[in-house]
Design a protein around this motif. Structure first.
Motif, PDB file in Angstrom:
ATOM      1  N   GLN A 174      83.218  60.993   3.284  1.00  0.00           N
ATOM      2  CA  GLN A 174      83.638  59.389   1.900  1.00  0.00           C
ATOM      3  C   GLN A 174      84.105  60.066   0.373  1.00  0.00           C
ATOM      4  O   GLN A 174      84.034  59.636  -0.150  1.00  0.00           O
ATOM      5  CB  GLN A 174      82.234  58.583   2.230  1.00  0.00           C
ATOM      6  N   ASP A 303      86.515  46.180  -4.288  1.00  0.00           N
ATOM      7  CA  ASP A 303      85.135  45.479  -4.295  1.00  0.00           C
ATOM      8  C   ASP A 303      84.603  44.122  -3.555  1.00  0.00           C
ATOM      9  O   ASP A 303      84.513  43.337  -4.268  1.00  0.00           O
ATOM     10  CB  ASP A 303      84.450  45.526  -6.141  1.00  0.00           C
ATOM     11  N   SER A 305      82.002  43.201  -2.931  1.00  0.00           N
ATOM     12  CA  SER A 305      80.273  42.306  -3.210  1.00  0.00           C
ATOM     13  C   SER A 305      80.745  41.092  -4.260  1.00  0.00           C
ATOM     14  O   SER A 305      79.759  41.163  -4.501  1.00  0.00           O
ATOM     15  CB  SER A 305      79.535  43.948  -3.731  1.00  0.00           C
ATOM     16  N   THR A 324      91.394  41.772  -1.142  1.00  0.00           N
ATOM     17  CA  THR A 324      90.141  41.259  -0.156  1.00  0.00           C
ATOM     18  C   THR A 324      89.439  40.185   0.897  1.00  0.00           C
ATOM     19  O   THR A 324      89.076  40.211   1.499  1.00  0.00           O
ATOM     20  CB  THR A 324      89.008  41.355  -1.715  1.00  0.00           C
ATOM     21  N   ARG A 328      88.804  39.431   3.819  1.00  0.00           N
ATOM     22  CA  ARG A 328      87.626  39.321   4.751  1.00  0.00           C
ATOM     23  C   ARG A 328      87.883  37.567   5.451  1.00  0.00           C
ATOM     24  O   ARG A 328      87.608  37.455   6.324  1.00  0.00           O
ATOM     25  CB  ARG A 328      86.729  38.319   3.610  1.00  0.00           C
ATOM     26  N   GLN A 348      85.666  51.949   0.903  1.00  0.00           N
ATOM     27  CA  GLN A 348      85.650  50.764  -0.592  1.00  0.00           C
ATOM     28  C   GLN A 348      85.967  50.011   0.730  1.00  0.00           C
ATOM     29  O   GLN A 348      85.128  48.731   0.325  1.00  0.00           O
ATOM     30  CB  GLN A 348      87.188  50.695  -1.305  1.00  0.00           C
ATOM     31  N   PRO A 350      83.993  48.157   4.010  1.00  0.00           N
ATOM     32  CA  PRO A 350      82.512  48.321   4.314  1.00  0.00           C
ATOM     33  C   PRO A 350      83.023  48.325   6.234  1.00  0.00           C
ATOM     34  O   PRO A 350      84.428  47.196   6.273  1.00  0.00           O
ATOM     35  CB  PRO A 350      82.185  46.731   4.071  1.00  0.00           C
TER      36      PRO A 350
END
Length: 1131
Positions: A174, A303, A305, A324, A328, A348, A350
């Motif tokens: 990482q 990103d 979040s 993203t 998801r 990047q 999760p």
């Protein structure tokens, strides 16, 4: 099951099915007419076979089979067999094949049944087929346009047949540069990683688990991520894997960079315009795989979040938001998503969103050899290249990466073929300098000087432009360039295409754009360094500010310092290789290959070298802890070819003399050695020289050591917390660790125990001479009940007592890996022994148990004897110094008469007397497995020794017998001598400190003339004089088996020495001779030395304590070594 149904259904050659009035199909025929084939292919069932396999569910299939049976198209047996079980795909294949064999009737029946039963499914099957056909054609067109690159042919197919299934990214992956990741892991695969074949990538791992939706495959730059994806697509499109997947869509991030906003539907239609209706592709019954290749090439960061949620596939959103939301599951939730990336960018995503993470394995050493043979038809050339790579660890480690292996191999091949073997590189900067020389000059053997000069002339400006592009791309973390980027840095694309320097780039074309990458990340970093070096000599502003607006910086040294400071501040070590190459530019050996390009003038860099070395050394000294950046500074010094510091620390590590010398710079160099030196990492002895802070800073390097010795460091429990984190790491490679002679208590032991619950590498743990106590032993016991890796543990001298022993005994009842358990000096009594004995009656794994220097007594001995009655797997049992008397040993001997496994029994320093010796003798007459028996320092006397001697006469298993300190005299020695005349098994006899005298020695000497098995004879302090020595010498003249003879502490004198000297002239078997403290005097020593002044076989001789004197000692030592300089002489 499906195959059985098909076998049962095959018709014989006489049976035919009417097709048309004038046409029959012969099912057994080898061939049929073109018209018949065409008719068969036109059947609905053939036309939509692939869609049927993808779309028909289990319940629908069962209904149809029942319907077929009702209309008599299937017999009762066939219907039952099809409905009984097996995989859905197998049953579907069987049914389709049966129906196809029945011609139009079977095909029409299936079509009518699905149309009437499920109208929506029927529409999907019939309308999806043309889309699937066009999709396959589109992918085939793409595949044919792809270059095979470095990894072509069957070699590549084998290379990507398996991935490594991993549990997540390590801290190293990482946070650090790809090269540092590879160097730190020494180019080895993830420890204990499970292999997963490519054809199982999308499948559930168990029968009860679900297929993964989000898959992430990581690999360092140049490992072959894109090649893997392309191979997968080719295999899928040719029908070799995943026939249940209807559509595979590939999107490369370098193509997505050209768009700011996209909707999901527009994304698919832009790259796959034949997909006209999304509902036929993305639905509940169609399995779809979407591949996003090269996340590290994406211009945006993902990103998760702050990304806005979007569930509308028709809505335009920023491309990073679109990705993203697809990951998801807000968009295309029914599709599987497979992403590839370099490790530090993959962070990047999760970890909770990733269902399956895999890693592309690099090349093992044997793979590197195969790769070189794949590159070069000349086997001799490939062998020479492999020899050089093997000789230099920095190259061997990085050849783990196929692209780097190609760079290294082609460069070395260029030099060897050009007869420039004296220029073979030893550092990365040297190698890449010659690589650039090879690119510019070309690899043709008949290179004309004029053409080479012309090539250099046309290359200088272009390489300068490419270097500038590479540098400013590097500091912006940009690795993919487009036509506008190339033009902005003055690169003329038409001229580039026909220039040799085009080989420094890889060109990718798509319907939307054309992109360029350097052949490998390190090539971009090297060219960046060449640009920075040449530009910094005349630049007056900071080159890291592209606009030029900064405080003035004049002179190379200031720019060099600026580069190192920027490197220290950079994220994920992105400038680490750049500063290595920049430092390497100051090496005197780099100027030669780059002189033609006028990048480096001769002797120019010598003025910069000394200040650079001073500055790099100051960077090492100023830090209080070791960091990977500090290790990279050591790499910079190595590239500069300033190796003095490294050699000094390596010598200290090898000799164990680092105590008190571990300054900040020494620790950084030590970290470098642990990372780069195979020998240092394989056997790392850091005993007596470490502190808490040093251990903490060295943790990243200690991860990849194999055998780590940290003895006598005064470590307390806080260090155990650190080592516990080390052992808990996913990428821990430690196999053996010794923490002996520290100050570890039960608290520190708990930290180690917690790590053992998750560790998968450690096989040996040494905690002897600490203070873990019963509580610490209990903590370890709980961990060992679950740990299935550790095979050896030493808890010697830890006061674990009976309480701790009972906990360890419980471990032996369930642990199936532990083979060695050392519990010496632990205040264990008979209760603890009984607990262990009870466990041994059930345990069949433990091979070695040491209980020496405890308080077992006769009761403990009797309990262990009961265990040995049924346990035949224990091989070694040490019971030294346990107050065992005749009673206890009698119980053990009863077990020995039955036991078929014990080979090594240590009973020294107990209270075994004559009666006990007689019982041992009886056992030896029947026991056929015991090989080593140690009865040192007991109370055998002559009578007991004679009983054992009689048993030895007939025993054919015993190879080692220790009878030291047992009050044995000449009569017992004579009995042992008689046994040796017939015994052919005994190889070692120890009679030290027993007064056997000359009479006993004479008897043993006579036995040695007949014995052909005994190799080692210990006779220290047995009261042998001249007569015994003369007899022994006579025996040595004819004996051909004895190789070790210890006569320390006797009184053979000058006459005995003279006799032995004469024997040494004739004897050819003796290798070790100890005549220490034998009153030889100068004359006796001269006799020995004179005899050895000719050719002899001795490797060790000890003449100490014989009053020879210093001057005489040197003469005698030199004389003995005249013919055998390797012989060790103690005098």
């Amino acid at each position: 099951m499906a195959e059985d149904v098909l076998k049962d259904f095959v018709l014989d050659g006489k049976k035919r099915i009417p097709w048309e009035e004038d046409c029959y199909i012969d099912l057994q025929s080898e061939s049929c007419s073109p018209r018949t084939k065409m008719k068969m292919e036109e059947l609905w069932i053939h036309k939509h076979r692939k869609q049927l396999l993808h779309s028909v569910s289990g319940p629908l299939l069962d209904s149809f089979v029942g319907h077929m049976h009702k209309v008599a198209l299937l017999t009762q047996g066939e219907a039952s067999q099809l409905q009984s079980g097996g995989q859905l795909q197998e049953k579907l294949c069987a049914v389709i094949n049966i129906l196809a064999s029945k011609g139009p009737q079977g095909s029409d029946m299936l079509q009518e049944f699905i149309e009437n039963t499920d109208t929506q499914l029927y529409g999907l099957i019939t309308l999806q087929e043309p889309i699937m056909q066009k999709h396959g054609e589109a992918l085939q067109s793409c595949c044919s346009g792809w270059s095979t690159g470095l990894l072509s042919g069957s070699w590549a197919a084998d290379r990507f047949s398996n991935l490594l299934l991993v549990e997540g990214l390590t801290d190293l992956q990482q946070k650090e540069h790809d090269v540092l990741q590879t160097e730190a892991t020494k180019g080895s695969w993830r420890h204990n990683a499970r292999q997963l074949s490519l054809d199982k990538l999308l499948n559930p791992l168990t029968r009860v688990s679900m297929p993964p939706r989000i898959l992430l495959t990581v690999g360092v730059a140049g490992i072959g991520k894109t090649t893997l994806v392309r191979q997968f697509l080719q295999l899928w499109n040719s029908g070799k894997i995943y026939q249940d997947v209807s559509f595979v869509f590939l999107f490369s991030f370098w193509e997505l960079n050209t768009y700011e906003k996209l909707s999901a539907e527009r994304l698919v239609r832009l790259f796959y315009p034949h997909v006209t209706d999304m509902s036929y592709v993305f639905n509940d019954t169609t399995r779809v795989l979407i591949i996003f290749d090269g996340l590290d090439e994406f211009k945006c960061s993902l990103d998760f979040s702050d990304a806005l949620s979007c569930m509308d596939p028709k809505k335009d959103v920023p491309v990073d938001n679109l990705i993203t939301n697809i990951i998801r599951g807000n968009i295309f939730p029914e599709a599987s998503i497979w992403l590839t990336s370099r490790p530090n960018v993959a962070a990047q995503i999760p970890g909770g969103l990733v269902d399956r993470m895999t890693e592309i394995p690099g090349l093992k050493h044997e793979d590197i050899q195969k790769f070189l043979f794949h590159m070069f038809q000349d086997r001799s050339l490939a062998d020479q290249i492999w020899c050089h790579i093997k000789a230099y660890k920095i190259f061997l480690v990085m050849c783990y990466v196929p692209c780097v292996c190609w760079i290294v191999g082609s460069t070395l091949g260029f030099l060897i073929k050009g007869e420039m073997q004296d220029c073979l590189p030893r550092t990365w900067t040297e190698l890449y300098s010659y690589f650039l020389k090879m690119i510019v000059e070309g690899e043709s053997k008949d290179r004309e000087p004029l053409k080479i000069e012309q090539s250099y002339g046309s290359s200088r400006r272009l390489i300068g432009s490419l270097g500038k592009l590479a540098f400013y791309g590097l500091i912006k973390r940009k690795y993919t360039f487009y036509e506008q980027d190339m033009k902005a840095y003055g690169i003329d694309l038409p001229s580039l295409q026909s220039h040799p320097c085009s080989r420094l780039l890889i060109k990718e074309e798509s319907v939307t754009c054309t992109a360029y990458n350097f052949t490998h990340l390190t090539v971009q970093e090297f060219l960046s360094a060449t640009f920075y070096y040449t530009a910094s000599k005349r630049a007056i502003f900071d080159l890291f500010t592209e606009s030029g607006m900064s405080w003035p910086k004049i002179g190379f040294n200031n720019h060099f310092k600026s580069a190192l400071q920027r490197s220290q501040q950079s994220e994920c070590g992105q400038l680490d290789m750049f500063v290595r190459f920049l430092s390497g530019m100051l090496s005197p050996l780099v100027a030669k290959p780059l002189s033609g390009l006028q990048l480096l003038a001769k002797e120019e860099n010598s003025a910069y070298r000394a200040p650079a070395i001073t500055f790099l050394q100051s960077l090492l000294s100023c830090g209080s802890t070791v960091s990977l950046w500090a290790v990279n500074v050591v790499h910079c010094l190595q590239e500069l070819q300033h190796t003095e510091l490294t050699r000094n620390v390596e010598e200290g590590l090898r000799t164990g003399s680092l105590a008190g010398k571990l300054s900040a710079s020494t620790c950084s160099i030590l970290a470098y050695l642990l990372q780069m030196s195979e020998e240092c990492a394989e056997e790392t002895n850091l005993s007596g020289c470490l502190s808490y802070s040093v251990v903490k800073s060295l943790l990243p390097q200690l991860l990849f050591c194999s055998n780590l010795r940290l003895e006598n460091n005064h470590f307390k429990d806080d260090v155990m917390e650190l080592l516990g984190s080390l052992l808990s790491a996913k990428d821990c490679h430690l196999q053996r660790i010794s923490l002996a002679e520290n100050a570890v208590s039960n608290k520190g032991t708990k930290a180690i125990s917690r790590s053992l619950l998750v560790n998968r590498s450690l096989t040996s743990l040494d905690l002897r001479s600490n203070n873990i106590g019963p509580k610490g032993a209990k903590s370890l016991a709980e961990a060992l009940k679950n740990n299935q890796v550790l095979v050896s543990i030493s808890l010697q001298n830890n006061v674990i007592e009976d309480e701790g022993t009972k906990a360890l005994a419980e471990v032996l009842l369930c642990n199936r890996k532990l083979t060695t358990l050392h519990l010496q000096k632990n205040s264990i009594g008979s209760e603890g022994a009984r607990s262990l004995a009870g466990a041994l009656q059930k345990n069949q794994v433990l091979r070695e148990l040491s209980l020496s220097s405890n308080q077992l007594g006769d009761k403990g001995s009797e309990a262990l004897a009961q265990a040995l009655m049924v346990n035949h797997s224990l091989i070694t049992l040490h019971l030294q110094s346990n107050s065992i008397s005749n009673k206890g040993v009698t119980a053990l001997t009863k077990a020995l008469k039955i036991n078929r496994g014990l080979a090594d029994l240590n009973l020294r320093e107990n209270s075994i007397g004559v009666e006990g010796a007689k019982e041992i003798a009886k056992a030896l007459q029947t026991n056929g497995t015991l090989k080593n028996l140690d009865l040192t320092a007991n109370l055998l006397h002559d009578e007991g020794a004679k009983a054992i001697a009689k048993a030895v006469q007939f025993n054919c298993a015993l190879t080692s017998l220790h009878l030291q300190w047992n009050f044995i005299r000449s009569t017992a020695a004579q009995a042992l001598a008689a046994a040796l005349t017939t015994n052919t098994a005994l190889q070692l006899l120890d009679l030290q400190e027993n007064a056997i005298g000359d009479e006993g020695m004479i008897a043993l000497a006579e036995a040695l003339q007949a014995n052909t098995a005994l190799g080692t004879l210990f006779l220290q302090g047995v009261s042998v004089g001249r007569r015994g020595a003369v007899a022994l010498a006579e025996a040595l003249c004819s004996n051909r088996s004895l190789h070790t003879l210890d006569l320390r502490g006797n009184s053979i004198g000058m006459e005995g020495a003279k006799a032995l000297a004469n024997a040494l002239k004739a004897n050819s078997s003796l290798r070790v001779l100890n005549l220490q403290e034998n009153a030889l005097g100068m004359d006796g020593a001269i006799f020995i030395a004179t005899a050895l002044n000719r050719s002899h076989q001795l490797t060790y001789i000890n003449l100490q304590g014989n009053r020879i004197g210093d001057s005489g000692a040197k003469v005698i030592s030199d004389t003995i070594k005249t013919r055998s300089p390797e012989c060790v002489v103690k005098i």
